[in-house]
Design a protein around this motif. Structure first.
Motif, short mmCIF file in Angstrom:
data_model
loop_
_atom_site.label_atom_id
_atom_site.label_comp_id
_atom_site.label_asym_id
_atom_site.label_seq_id
_atom_site.Cartn_x
_atom_site.Cartn_y
_atom_site.Cartn_z
N ASP A 288 6.96 9.75 0.04
CA ASP A 288 6.41 8.44 -0.30
C ASP A 288 6.59 7.48 0.86
OD1 ASP A 288 5.67 9.21 -2.87
OD2 ASP A 288 7.57 8.58 -3.74
N ALA A 289 5.57 6.68 1.12
CA ALA A 289 5.63 5.70 2.20
C ALA A 289 4.90 4.44 1.75
CB ALA A 289 4.99 6.27 3.47
N MET A 290 5.12 3.36 2.47
CA MET A 290 4.54 2.09 2.07
C MET A 290 4.24 1.23 3.29
SD MET A 290 5.50 -1.41 1.36
CE MET A 290 7.12 -1.65 0.73
N THR A 291 3.13 0.54 3.23
CA THR A 291 2.77 -0.47 4.22
C THR A 291 2.68 -1.80 3.49
OG1 THR A 291 1.52 1.13 5.53
CG2 THR A 291 1.02 -1.20 5.90
N GLN A 292 3.33 -2.82 4.03
CA GLN A 292 3.35 -4.14 3.40
C GLN A 292 2.42 -5.09 4.13
OE1 GLN A 292 4.96 -4.99 0.56
NE2 GLN A 292 4.02 -7.01 0.66
N PHE B 128 0.86 -1.18 0.00
CA PHE B 128 0.00 0.00 0.00
C PHE B 128 0.90 1.23 0.00
CE2 PHE B 128 -2.45 -3.33 2.06
CZ PHE B 128 -3.66 -3.24 1.39
N TRP B 129 0.85 2.00 -1.08
CA TRP B 129 1.67 3.19 -1.21
C TRP B 129 0.87 4.41 -0.81
CZ3 TRP B 129 6.68 2.43 -2.04
CH2 TRP B 129 7.07 1.19 -2.55
N TRP B 130 1.49 5.30 -0.05
CA TRP B 130 0.81 6.48 0.46
C TRP B 130 1.83 7.57 0.73
CZ3 TRP B 130 2.14 7.21 5.71
CH2 TRP B 130 2.70 6.10 6.35
N LYS B 131 1.38 8.73 1.17
CA LYS B 131 2.27 9.84 1.51
C LYS B 131 2.20 10.07 3.02
CE LYS B 131 3.12 11.36 -2.78
NZ LYS B 131 4.42 11.40 -3.38
N ASP B 132 3.36 10.31 3.64
CA ASP B 132 3.36 10.63 5.07
C ASP B 132 3.01 12.11 5.25
OD1 ASP B 132 5.68 12.15 4.64
OD2 ASP B 132 7.01 10.67 5.54
N ASN C 127 17.02 0.51 1.96
CA ASN C 127 17.98 1.31 1.20
C ASN C 127 17.27 2.33 0.32
OD1 ASN C 127 20.15 -0.04 2.25
ND2 ASN C 127 20.25 -1.52 0.59
N ASP C 128 16.00 2.18 0.10
CA ASP C 128 15.22 3.07 -0.78
C ASP C 128 14.25 3.89 0.06
OD1 ASP C 128 13.36 4.19 -2.55
OD2 ASP C 128 13.46 2.48 -3.91
N ARG C 129 14.28 5.19 -0.06
CA ARG C 129 13.42 6.10 0.72
C ARG C 129 11.94 5.72 0.61
NH1 ARG C 129 11.76 8.78 4.62
NH2 ARG C 129 10.78 10.75 4.30
N ALA C 130 11.53 5.19 -0.53
CA ALA C 130 10.12 4.83 -0.72
C ALA C 130 9.66 3.74 0.24
CB ALA C 130 9.89 4.37 -2.17
N PHE C 131 10.59 2.96 0.77
CA PHE C 131 10.21 1.87 1.67
C PHE C 131 10.24 2.26 3.13
CE2 PHE C 131 11.59 -0.49 -2.11
CZ PHE C 131 10.43 -1.22 -2.33
N LEU C 132 10.58 3.50 3.45
CA LEU C 132 10.63 3.93 4.85
C LEU C 132 9.25 4.14 5.41
CD1 LEU C 132 13.63 6.37 4.69
CD2 LEU C 132 13.63 4.03 5.48
#
Length: 118
Positions: free
Chosen positions: A39-43, A30-34, A113-118
């Motif tokens: 960019d942020a993500m919930t797995q 699930f990709w979203w914005k903090d 390592n990728d900001r999108a996964f933080l």
């Protein structure tokens, strides 16, 4: 959130069909914005009931928690007496370590390592 399922493939298909989850081999991202607009993500991932990945926990679920400084956090946790499971591991997509909460539930710590996964 990681959890065990009797039949991960069938359950992923159910979530895709009935709730529109865009599933892949790992589950659903699930990709979203903090609040800062990053960019942020919930797995959401399913594991087979007989998976040993959650051990030594007997719980049918496991948290995957994203961290910024895995080494520093592990040092702090160890000095607080927190149980660290195994040794940290590194992959091209990040570093991982595992701890147990007071009830024995396993928590996976991931420094991506990728900001999108933080």
């Amino acid at each position: 959130m990681f959890f065990k399922a009797k039949n991960p493939a069938e359950l992923k298909a159910w979530y895709a069909e009935h709730l529109g989850f865009p599933v892949d081999e790992y589950g659903c991202s699930f990709w979203w914005k903090d609040v800062q607009g990053h960019d942020a993500m919930t797995q959401w991932s399913l594991f087979a009931n007989d998976s040993q990945y959650f051990e030594p926990s007997q719980a049918p679920l496991m948290l995957n928690y994203r961290v910024n400084d895995l080494e520093g956090l592990l040092s702090q946790l160890k000095s607080s007496g927190i149980t660290v499971v195994g040794e940290p591991q590194s992959f091209d997509y990040g570093q991982f370590a595992w701890i147990l909460d007071p009830e024995g539930n396993k928590i996976e710590l991931w420094q991506a390592n990728d900001r999108a996964f933080l």
